[in-house]
Design a protein around this motif. Sequence first.
Motif, mmCIF file in Angstrom:
data_model
loop_
_atom_site.group_PDB
_atom_site.id
_atom_site.type_symbol
_atom_site.label_atom_id
_atom_site.label_comp_id
_atom_site.label_asym_id
_atom_site.label_seq_id
_atom_site.Cartn_x
_atom_site.Cartn_y
_atom_site.Cartn_z
ATOM 1 N N LYS A 1 0.552 3.550 -4.117
ATOM 2 C CA LYS A 1 1.452 4.703 -4.162
ATOM 3 C C LYS A 1 1.929 5.073 -5.566
ATOM 4 O O LYS A 1 1.991 6.263 -5.886
ATOM 5 C CB LYS A 1 2.648 4.480 -3.241
ATOM 6 N N PRO A 2 2.272 4.080 -6.407
ATOM 7 C CA PRO A 2 2.780 4.465 -7.734
ATOM 8 C C PRO A 2 1.758 5.221 -8.593
ATOM 9 O O PRO A 2 2.143 5.961 -9.481
ATOM 10 C CB PRO A 2 3.134 3.132 -8.396
ATOM 11 N N ILE A 3 0.463 5.039 -8.301
ATOM 12 C CA ILE A 3 -0.538 5.661 -9.181
ATOM 13 C C ILE A 3 -1.475 6.643 -8.497
ATOM 14 O O ILE A 3 -2.034 7.507 -9.160
ATOM 15 C CB ILE A 3 -1.381 4.595 -9.907
ATOM 16 N N ALA A 4 -1.663 6.516 -7.165
ATOM 17 C CA ALA A 4 -2.666 7.375 -6.539
ATOM 18 C C ALA A 4 -2.462 7.481 -5.037
ATOM 19 O O ALA A 4 -1.912 6.581 -4.404
ATOM 20 C CB ALA A 4 -4.068 6.821 -6.813
ATOM 21 N N HIS A 5 -2.923 8.587 -4.488
ATOM 22 C CA HIS A 5 -3.061 8.769 -3.045
ATOM 23 C C HIS A 5 -4.529 9.121 -2.814
ATOM 24 O O HIS A 5 -5.000 10.162 -3.266
ATOM 25 C CB HIS A 5 -2.167 9.889 -2.526
ATOM 26 N N LEU A 6 -5.248 8.222 -2.157
ATOM 27 C CA LEU A 6 -6.671 8.443 -1.942
ATOM 28 C C LEU A 6 -6.903 9.350 -0.742
ATOM 29 O O LEU A 6 -6.353 9.115 0.333
ATOM 30 C CB LEU A 6 -7.393 7.113 -1.706
ATOM 31 N N THR A 7 -7.730 10.367 -0.939
ATOM 32 C CA THR A 7 -8.158 11.189 0.187
ATOM 33 C C THR A 7 -9.173 10.393 0.998
ATOM 34 O O THR A 7 -9.667 9.343 0.549
ATOM 35 C CB THR A 7 -8.820 12.488 -0.306
ATOM 36 N N ASP A 8 -9.511 10.903 2.179
ATOM 37 C CA ASP A 8 -10.535 10.236 2.991
ATOM 38 C C ASP A 8 -11.834 10.121 2.211
ATOM 39 O O ASP A 8 -12.494 9.081 2.240
ATOM 40 C CB ASP A 8 -10.770 11.000 4.293
ATOM 41 N N GLU A 9 -12.218 11.167 1.510
ATOM 42 C CA GLU A 9 -13.458 11.156 0.733
ATOM 43 C C GLU A 9 -13.376 10.162 -0.422
ATOM 44 O O GLU A 9 -14.338 9.429 -0.679
ATOM 45 C CB GLU A 9 -13.780 12.560 0.195
ATOM 46 N N GLN A 10 -12.250 10.087 -1.121
ATOM 47 C CA GLN A 10 -12.095 9.133 -2.219
ATOM 48 C C GLN A 10 -12.151 7.695 -1.698
ATOM 49 O O GLN A 10 -12.769 6.834 -2.327
ATOM 50 C CB GLN A 10 -10.776 9.379 -2.964
ATOM 51 N N PHE A 11 -11.518 7.447 -0.559
ATOM 52 C CA PHE A 11 -11.583 6.110 0.031
ATOM 53 C C PHE A 11 -13.026 5.772 0.407
ATOM 54 O O PHE A 11 -13.496 4.659 0.158
ATOM 55 C CB PHE A 11 -10.664 6.004 1.259
ATOM 56 N N TYR A 12 -13.735 6.723 0.982
ATOM 57 C CA TYR A 12 -15.144 6.521 1.337
ATOM 58 C C TYR A 12 -15.950 6.154 0.080
ATOM 59 O O TYR A 12 -16.717 5.191 0.086
ATOM 60 C CB TYR A 12 -15.708 7.780 2.000
ATOM 61 N N GLN A 13 -15.764 6.898 -0.989
ATOM 62 C CA GLN A 13 -16.493 6.635 -2.237
ATOM 63 C C GLN A 13 -16.108 5.278 -2.827
ATOM 64 O O GLN A 13 -16.965 4.567 -3.355
ATOM 65 C CB GLN A 13 -16.236 7.761 -3.254
ATOM 66 N N LEU A 14 -14.841 4.895 -2.716
ATOM 67 C CA LEU A 14 -14.401 3.581 -3.181
ATOM 68 C C LEU A 14 -15.110 2.473 -2.404
ATOM 69 O O LEU A 14 -15.576 1.487 -2.989
ATOM 70 C CB LEU A 14 -12.880 3.448 -3.025
ATOM 71 N N CYS A 15 -15.225 2.643 -1.096
ATOM 72 C CA CYS A 15 -15.916 1.648 -0.269
ATOM 73 C C CYS A 15 -17.395 1.562 -0.621
ATOM 74 O O CYS A 15 -17.951 0.465 -0.703
ATOM 75 C CB CYS A 15 -15.743 1.985 1.216
ATOM 76 N N ILE A 16 -18.024 2.701 -0.839
ATOM 77 C CA ILE A 16 -19.452 2.725 -1.202
ATOM 78 C C ILE A 16 -19.656 2.047 -2.560
ATOM 79 O O ILE A 16 -20.592 1.259 -2.739
ATOM 80 C CB ILE A 16 -19.988 4.172 -1.224
ATOM 81 N N ALA A 17 -18.782 2.321 -3.509
ATOM 82 C CA ALA A 17 -18.899 1.745 -4.851
ATOM 83 C C ALA A 17 -18.615 0.246 -4.877
ATOM 84 O O ALA A 17 -19.003 -0.448 -5.813
ATOM 85 C CB ALA A 17 -17.956 2.474 -5.814
ATOM 86 N N ASN A 18 -17.925 -0.260 -3.847
ATOM 87 C CA ASN A 18 -17.563 -1.673 -3.781
ATOM 88 C C ASN A 18 -18.073 -2.267 -2.475
ATOM 89 O O ASN A 18 -17.328 -2.895 -1.720
ATOM 90 C CB ASN A 18 -16.039 -1.834 -3.888
#
Length: 187
Positions: free
Chosen positions: A9-26
């Motif tokens: 929360k202090p630095i970011a709010h991930l959209t569904d698409e950003q969370f998806y990309q984070l999961c793919i990248a990791n």
Amino acid sequence: MNTVVLNLKPIAHLTDEQFYQLCIANGDLSLEMNAAGELIIVPPVGGESGNQEADLITDLNNWNRQAKLGKVFSSSTIFILPNGAKRSPDAAWVKLERWEALTLEQRKKFPPLVPDFAIELRSETDRLAPIQGKMQEYIENGLRLGWLINPQDKQVEIYRLEKAVEVMQMPAILSGEDILPGFELQV
């Protein structure tokens, strides 16, 4: 390894698409996100829990292949719940009509729906309260039937929409009730 929860929360709010990309990248990490936007890093399970989870999915899938009433999902599937949480049950089932109502894009990424049925299997490293909270979250978002299988305490908690949690002692035979007609699981 324990579950790690990161407050973004202090630095970011991930959209569904950003969370998806984070999961793919990791891809080597098992990630979830709760409704508050906290990133949850789930540790891998050991051999015993992995084998038990595989047995649960196999039994559910064998029933579903005969019944042809829905789709079965493994713990690698993340569902986007109506409250915004992104969760992965150990095993899940979605009624065919609900699955087919999704677009092809929604099916390919993280399906935006709560399963009709979910199983959570408590592993040796899991604390009970967070899994109970996760099951309650599923129910609050429309899950119709859920089982929290707790081998450590030799219990199963049965979650139903708009009903109190029922606790059964193991060994037990669980019924899929009217959600999964004819499905029974011996635990």
